[in-house]
Design a protein around this motif. Structure first.
Motif, PDB file in Angstrom:
ATOM      1  N   ASP A 163       0.885  -1.274   0.123  1.00 13.36           N
ATOM      2  CA  ASP A 163       0.032  -0.043  -0.008  1.00 13.36           C
ATOM      3  C   ASP A 163       0.805   1.502   0.275  1.00 13.36           C
ATOM      4  N   ASP A 164       1.918   1.200   0.945  1.00 15.12           N
ATOM      5  CA  ASP A 164       2.882   2.494   0.954  1.00 15.12           C
ATOM      6  C   ASP A 164       3.464   2.665  -0.496  1.00 15.12           C
ATOM      7  N   SER A 182       1.707   7.178  -6.555  1.00 17.50           N
ATOM      8  CA  SER A 182       0.893   7.990  -7.114  1.00 17.50           C
ATOM      9  C   SER A 182       1.633   9.410  -6.723  1.00 17.50           C
ATOM     10  N   ARG A 187       2.254   1.612  -3.395  1.00 19.04           N
ATOM     11  CA  ARG A 187       1.212   2.258  -4.218  1.00 19.04           C
ATOM     12  C   ARG A 187       1.156   3.961  -4.046  1.00 19.04           C
ATOM     13  N   LYS A 188       0.941   4.264  -2.754  1.00 15.86           N
ATOM     14  CA  LYS A 188       0.977   5.760  -2.279  1.00 15.86           C
ATOM     15  C   LYS A 188       2.124   6.549  -3.112  1.00 15.86           C
TER      16      LYS A 188
END
Length: 102
Positions: free
Chosen positions: A7-8, A14, A10-11
């Protein structure tokens, strides 16, 4: 941030994408693929990037049919998509054009 969880990563991807650091973004995507992460966001298509308000080609199709006065079901039939998908496209168009109800 990129050293953290999936998740980190992906953030972080982005965030770096919004900065326009394309070379870094591609390197990050390569590392994510190498580590086994699936469904890595591909980013915006060139046609979307080139649109002044970032509308996708499909959103432009929907907008043109709305402009002609077509109803959602008619739009869905014309574009071979579900009425629910038309709803999603319209919501996205309104958000991107910063349309609010007052």
């Amino acid at each position: 941030m990129f050293e953290g969880s999936e998740d980190d990563k992906r953030k972080a991807l982005s965030l770096i994408e919004t900065l326009g650091a394309t070379a870094v973004v591609e390197k990050m995507k390569t590392e994510m693929r190498f580590s086994g992460i699936k469904k890595i966001p591909r980013g915006k298509r060139e046609s979307t990037k080139n649109n002044p308000v970032q509308l996708t080609n499909r959103e432009l199709d929907v907008l043109q049919l709305l402009k002609k006065g077509s109803q959602n079901k008619e739009i869905a039939g014309s574009l071979y998509i579900s009425p629910k998908t038309v709803d999603h496209h319209i919501s996205s168009i309104l958000f991107k054009l910063d349309v609010t109800q007052e």
